[in-house]
Design a protein around this motif. Structure first.
Motif, PDB file in Angstrom:
ATOM      1  N   THR A  66      -7.299  -0.483   6.336  1.00 50.71           N
ATOM      2  CA  THR A  66      -6.267   0.456   6.726  1.00 50.71           C
ATOM      3  C   THR A  66      -6.196   0.607   8.238  1.00 50.71           C
ATOM      4  N   CYS A 111      -3.606   5.616   1.790  1.00 49.47           N
ATOM      5  CA  CYS A 111      -4.629   5.139   2.719  1.00 49.47           C
ATOM      6  C   CYS A 111      -5.800   6.110   2.698  1.00 49.47           C
ATOM      7  N   LEU A 170      -7.741  10.090  -0.289  1.00 51.85           N
ATOM      8  CA  LEU A 170      -6.635   9.141  -0.207  1.00 51.85           C
ATOM      9  C   LEU A 170      -5.345   9.922  -0.039  1.00 51.85           C
ATOM     10  N   SER A 215      -4.089   0.670  -2.029  1.00 53.56           N
ATOM     11  CA  SER A 215      -4.500   0.924  -0.654  1.00 53.56           C
ATOM     12  C   SER A 215      -4.803  -0.371   0.049  1.00 53.56           C
ATOM     13  N   ALA A 236       0.839  -1.202   0.000  1.00 56.29           N
ATOM     14  CA  ALA A 236       0.000   0.000   0.000  1.00 56.29           C
ATOM     15  C   ALA A 236       0.872   1.249   0.000  1.00 56.29           C
TER      16      ALA A 236
END
Length: 294
Positions: free
Chosen positions: A291, A237, A273, A287, A234
């Motif tokens: 998260t 987030c 994001l 992502s 990732a």
């Protein structure tokens, strides 16, 4: 007992079970949410606000000639943007040597000139992942808002059952608010209906163009960001952001979100994001849908 069953059904009937059952086994884009136990803020809300304000003002000035109806209502706002436009035109002439009228750039060019990068949709680098989102130009520093998650915003218990069937683009916020980022089918129709319902004369309270291939807000592609994998860690987030009441009304035309029901006064929920690290040109955004921010 019957009352208790009704209460439980009322709390649950429009939640995730329908689309989880249909999508969990066959979709990569599932379970987009931040667990309640985690912290959701990578950067301050003030930084998110300033980024959106800066970007939306640049988009507004770029389309200044099309804002006549709005500017006629707010002459003081017109004076403010005329000053900004004059500065922008002087800078443009210095850079290009062009002494003609206002040059209208593409939204992607505006984003690059404002934030130093552009993002766009393309075929994902992950096998069978479909569409993804890439940094197509420039450089994204860590902690930068790189995209927005568009869609209709549903509060708890609002009817999303039929929109959720087979829909891999529903995002769940920490407090249970849902955002339907699907740009097709019933979800598309619902968004357009709500957007046109809330329009006040020349003032658009939201942006419908993310439903098309050419969004006027180039950040509004976040629903196509794919999940990370063992090979692709990732690099962004999700972060929730409530649009404050003092957000300039003339810039709301670039907000890619609308509430399903407007009979309750509350701030508009958006999801942005944020870059977890520096992201270079050509990189795809990934992502972690689960998260967790420590």
């Amino acid at each position: 007992m019957l009352r208790e069953l009704r209460r439980r059904w009322g709390c649950y009937k429009y939640r995730f079970v329908p689309w989880l059952a249909l999508n969990l086994r066959r979709q990569r884009r599932t379970l987009r949410y931040v667990p309640e136990s985690s912290q959701d803020k990578i950067i301050a809300d003030e930084d998110v606000f300033e980024t959106l304000l800066k970007t939306f003002k640049a988009l507004f000035i770029n389309n200044f000639s099309r804002q006549a109806d709005i500017l006629a209502i707010f002459p003081e706002v017109k004076c403010q943007y005329l000053e900004l436009l004059t500065v922008e035109q002087k800078q443009s002439k210095v850079n290009s040597g062009n002494h003609q009228g206002q040059h209208v750039s593409s939204p992607e060019e505006v984003l690059f000139n404002t934030l130093g990068f552009t993002v766009s949709r393309d075929r994902s680098s992950l096998a069978s992942a479909g569409t993804g989102v890439f940094v197509t130009k420039g450089f994204v520093p860590k902690g930068t808002v790189v995209s927005m998650y568009p869609g209709t915003v549903y509060r708890k218990h609002e009817p999303i059952f039929f929109q959720s069937l087979g829909n891999p683009f529903i995002f769940r916020c920490i407090d249970g608010v849902l955002i339907d980022g699907n740009d097709k089918g019933l979800s598309r129709s619902v968004y357009r209906s709500c957007s046109r319902r809330d329009q006040l004369g020349p003032f658009q309270m939201s942006d419908e163009s993310w439903l098309t291939a050419t969004p006027q807000n180039p950040l509004a592609v976040g629903q196509y960001v794919n999940n990370c994998s063992h090979e692709k860690a990732a690099n962004v987030c999700y972060q929730e952001f409530d649009v404050p009441g003092h957000f300039p009304v003339e810039l709301k035309q670039y907000l890619p979100n609308i509430v399903y029901s407007h009979d309750i006064e509350s701030h508009l929920r958006c999801v942005v994001l944020v870059a977890l690290r520096d992201i270079k040109q050509g990189e795809e955004l990934f992502s972690n849908y689960y998260t967790v921010v420590s």
